[in-house]
Motif scaffolding. Structure first.
Motif, short mmCIF file in Angstrom:
data_model
loop_
_atom_site.label_atom_id
_atom_site.label_comp_id
_atom_site.label_asym_id
_atom_site.label_seq_id
_atom_site.Cartn_x
_atom_site.Cartn_y
_atom_site.Cartn_z
N ARG A 1 -9.74 -15.33 -3.68
CA ARG A 1 -9.19 -14.96 -5.03
C ARG A 1 -8.11 -15.01 -5.17
O ARG A 1 -7.11 -14.92 -4.08
CB ARG A 1 -9.36 -13.53 -5.46
N ARG A 2 -7.41 -15.70 -6.48
CA ARG A 2 -5.99 -15.63 -6.40
C ARG A 2 -5.31 -14.90 -7.74
O ARG A 2 -4.19 -14.78 -7.81
CB ARG A 2 -5.66 -17.45 -6.57
N LEU A 3 -6.28 -14.65 -8.64
CA LEU A 3 -5.90 -13.78 -9.91
C LEU A 3 -6.45 -12.74 -9.91
O LEU A 3 -7.77 -12.35 -9.51
CB LEU A 3 -6.38 -14.42 -11.12
N SER A 4 -5.73 -11.45 -10.40
CA SER A 4 -6.31 -10.26 -10.40
C SER A 4 -7.46 -10.23 -11.34
O SER A 4 -7.37 -11.20 -12.25
CB SER A 4 -5.27 -9.05 -10.85
N ARG A 5 -8.42 -9.17 -11.47
CA ARG A 5 -9.30 -9.14 -12.64
C ARG A 5 -8.92 -9.04 -13.83
O ARG A 5 -9.36 -9.77 -15.04
CB ARG A 5 -10.33 -8.00 -12.17
N ASP B 1 1.16 -13.17 -2.16
CA ASP B 1 0.96 -11.60 -2.37
C ASP B 1 1.13 -11.35 -0.90
O ASP B 1 2.03 -11.68 -0.06
CB ASP B 1 -0.77 -11.53 -2.76
N HIS C 1 -3.55 -6.11 -9.08
CA HIS C 1 -3.78 -6.40 -7.81
C HIS C 1 -4.70 -7.24 -7.67
O HIS C 1 -5.56 -7.68 -8.31
CB HIS C 1 -4.60 -4.98 -7.35
N THR C 2 -4.56 -8.47 -6.70
CA THR C 2 -5.41 -9.54 -6.81
C THR C 2 -6.90 -9.26 -6.83
O THR C 2 -7.35 -10.24 -7.36
CB THR C 2 -4.97 -10.50 -5.01
N ALA C 3 -7.20 -8.54 -6.03
CA ALA C 3 -8.68 -8.35 -5.99
C ALA C 3 -9.28 -6.98 -6.50
O ALA C 3 -10.45 -6.98 -6.89
CB ALA C 3 -9.34 -8.56 -4.44
N ASP C 4 -8.42 -6.13 -6.23
CA ASP C 4 -9.20 -4.58 -6.61
C ASP C 4 -8.31 -3.94 -7.73
O ASP C 4 -7.54 -4.81 -8.55
CB ASP C 4 -8.84 -3.91 -5.18
N HIS D 1 -6.64 -13.04 0.97
CA HIS D 1 -5.81 -12.87 0.05
C HIS D 1 -5.76 -11.19 0.23
O HIS D 1 -6.30 -10.60 1.24
CB HIS D 1 -6.59 -12.71 -1.55
N GLU D 2 -4.74 -10.90 -0.60
CA GLU D 2 -4.34 -9.30 -0.16
C GLU D 2 -5.57 -8.29 -0.02
O GLU D 2 -6.35 -8.41 -1.26
CB GLU D 2 -3.27 -8.86 -1.16
N GLY D 3 -5.51 -7.26 0.65
CA GLY D 3 -6.65 -6.31 0.59
C GLY D 3 -5.97 -4.85 0.62
O GLY D 3 -4.97 -4.94 -0.18
N HIS E 1 -4.92 3.20 0.90
CA HIS E 1 -3.74 2.21 1.02
C HIS E 1 -2.69 2.32 -0.24
O HIS E 1 -3.16 2.57 -1.23
CB HIS E 1 -4.31 0.79 0.86
N GLU F 1 -14.15 -11.86 -15.17
CA GLU F 1 -13.29 -11.47 -13.74
C GLU F 1 -13.83 -12.66 -12.88
O GLU F 1 -13.09 -12.82 -11.70
CB GLU F 1 -14.00 -10.23 -13.47
#
Lengths: 482, 137
Positions: free
Chosen positions: A409-413, A45, B8-11, A71-73, B117, A446
């Motif tokens: 986290r590695r997978l999106s929700r 990512d 998106h990984t977390a969001d 992980h990506e923010g 962002h 999730e």
């Protein structure tokens, strides 16, 4: 910006560097604490692009850093550390995140899992009944305007003095559960309104209350100092400053973005908005952030009171109450002293998804822990395992006294929801002896284990790098989620 | 008006589009309402609460993000989901709007914040307005 593997150099075991020469805006190198397989996963990512951007912050010291659970923010990567020079280096609300003082605490019991196994399901239901979770559910406490200001000033102390906590807990909370620089006047009315009825609530997303037992001890002496032993039942709490903290961050990112031209600051991403720490805007944010951090510590103390109530309701009023082992933040900025080029320097350490991991000898640590180092609590994903680690001296040499904060986290929700059948997962976990109480199946899907990296790999990397030591492994038996 | 949710990984990464800037902003409000409670704004066409918001921002992109942040804060403080926007004044950096919504018992998703962002309000090759919006979850 594209980062290729050949742009990243191994500088020692588990430490990788993107040199300052990689991008003209970088003021320092960017470093990744990871094993090679984890580094390869991290490159999937945009975490490293975000890490390189962080290296451009005014006054940044040493290197911008990410931990193996990164992980990506949105701006700053999650799992990052940025230390800037005190007093005029940058303070950036994005480097702390919207959930100010999101953190974890571990409560220990005097019960062994073998003795309470038949009561775990009842305990999980009672915890779910006592601790409001999920969106839009208010808590039992409705703060008046004066009480809100006291919470913002005094943090966990307020809970103790108002019958929602235990005095002995305070010594076992990072900064004793209260940052002295808090100023309630710098917290907006909207933020206070959002926080009025949220004390004692965990919210949703990846926040939880979990009952675990100690499955394995790795260092007997340190485990003993922490009061941990094999088979012991413990309660893990993960949440933060709720809507109040989210609003403080939103308010100040906007203000700081507007102020940046006054200080000739330009950043590659608006979420990196920053001003000098000692500027008026920087101090206003810092004091409001301290107030929100105090709210979070008070929140976790009140949740502990609710957990203790549930515990007493199941095991009887004469049973020994749950005891706080430690409470540590993983979204915060603190003024600390660390090594830079071999010299001790005061810095503003931003931790966003990173846990403080002070080694032995630090003044602030509780007496019982001074000789062994600070407990570092690493929650794993739902249904896997969590860890207690101990901060080690090397964290001051390479990570500004910091460590990872979870599995990462590695997978999106969305991807997790597509791949996971939540009712089936809930039943499978139950068959494994893990009772899940959640407000929705969506939340279970999730947060399924498949959505996260392997916490064992993350923790082993941290352990082998020398910044923190594995002390105990915790296995869940009940999970309460929003 | 278009609303898409991208990985998106977390969001949550949302892509919105509109034939005018007003329509783009309206898409943002609807898209956010549908996250707070799945499909809420698609199903609820009536309203029982309104609120007035005034925003002055650095530029058009900030105006959108700041407006969505204000709508989000109002959603939480009023325990309501807002789906409709009426523009009283609207320039590149200033908006005076009335938002219309419905009171709710709770939300399905906790949006911590609307972030700047990747946001960039611009015209695409066909002359339509579009941007990404990342929500911190």
């Amino acid at each position: 910006m594209k980062i290729k593997k050949e742009d990243i150099h191994k500088i020692e075991d588990f430490l990788w560097e993107i040199p300052k020469t990689f991008h003209p805006k970088m003021r320092v190198p960017a470093r990744v604490l990871a094993s090679e397989p984890l580094l390869d996963a991290i490159m999937e990512d945009r975490s490293l692009v975000q890490l390189v951007n962080v290296a451009s912050l005014p006054g940044i010291q040493g290197a911008s850093l990410v931990m193996p659970d990164v992980h990506e923010g949105y701006g700053f990567p999650i799992g990052g550390v940025a230390a800037t020079l005190y007093p005029d280096g940058a303070i950036s609300p994005g480097g702390i995140g919207y959930d100010i003082n999101c953190g974890v605490r571990l409560l220990t019991s005097d019960q062994k899992i073998t003795d309470i196994k038949d009561k775990v399901e009842a305990l999980s239901k009672e915890l779910y009944a006592q601790i409001p979770s999920g969106m839009g559910k208010g808590g039992q406490i409705k703060l008046s305007s004066q009480e809100m200001d006291e919470v913002l000033l005094r943090g966990a102390e307020w809970a103790v003095e108002n019958g929602y906590g235990i005095k002995d807990d305070l010594a076992f909370i990072e900064s004793n559960g209260k940052l002295e620089n808090a100023d309630p006047l710098l917290v907006s009315e909207m933020a206070k309104k959002r926080g009025t009825d949220q004390l004692g609530t965990i919210g949703s997303g990846n926040h939880f209350v979990e009952v675990d037992y100690v499955e394995e001890i790795y260092e007997d002496d340190i485990a003993k100092a922490y009061g941990l032993y094999k088979g012991q039942v413990v309660v893990l709490i993960h949440t933060g400053s709720r809507g109040l903290g989210h609003q403080v961050a939103t308010d100040y990112i906007r203000q700081i973005m507007s102020a940046m031209p006054d200080y000739n600051i330009e950043v590659p991403d608006r979420e990196l908005a920053c001003v000098p720490f000692n500027s008026k805007e920087g101090q206003n944010y810092y004091k409001a952030m301290c107030a929100a951090a105090n709210y979070a510590w008070c929140n976790r103390e009140v949740i502990s009171w609710e957990a203790r109530t549930a515990w007493a309701n199941i095991f009887g009023p004469t049973v020994e109450p749950l005891k706080l082992m430690y409470d540590v933040a993983h979204n915060i900025a603190k003024v600390e002293t660390h090594l830079a080029d071999g010299k001790e320097v005061q810095m503003i350490v931003h931790r966003k998804g990173a846990t403080r991991a002070f080694g032995p000898g630090f003044e602030e640590l509780p007496e019982n822990y001074k000789a062994v180092g600070q407990p570092v609590i690493i929650p794993g994903s739902m249904g896997t395992c969590s860890y207690v680690m101990a901060g080690a001296a090397k964290s001051h040499e390479i990570t500004f006294g910091s460590c990872c904060h979870g599995a990462g986290r590695r997978l999106s929700r969305t991807a997790a929801k597509k791949q996971v059948n939540a009712p089936v997962l809930k039943e499978k976990l139950r068959e494994k002896g893990i009772f899940v109480e959640a407000g929705s199946f969506k939340g279970i899907a999730e947060e399924a284990p498949i959505a996260y990296k392997d916490v064992n790999l993350v923790v082993d990397t941290v352990n082998d790098s020398g910044i923190a030591k594995k002390i105990a492994k915790l296995r869940p038996v009940a999970v309460v989620k929003g | 008006m278009t609303i898409e949710y991208l990985p998106h990984t977390a969001d949550i990464r949302m892509k919105i589009g509109g034939s005018s800037v007003e329509e783009l902003f309206q898409a943002g409000v609807i898209g956010m309402g549908n996250i707070l409670k799945e499909g809420f704004c698609d199903k609820n066409k009536s309203s029982n609460i309104k609120s007035k918001i005034e925003i002055v921002a650095l530029d058009q992109t900030c105006l959108l993000i700041d407006l969505l942040s204000e709508v989000l804060s109002t959603s939480y403080s009023e325990k309501s989901i807002f789906c409709k926007v009426l523009f009283t004044k609207f320039t590149r950096t200033k908006a005076v709007v009335e938002i219309y919504g419905t009171r709710v018992e709770g939300f399905n998703e906790e949006i911590k914040a609307v972030t700047y962002h990747e946001a960039n309000v611009h015209k695409d090759n066909h002359g339509n307005w579009e941007t990404l919006v990342i929500f911190d979850i």
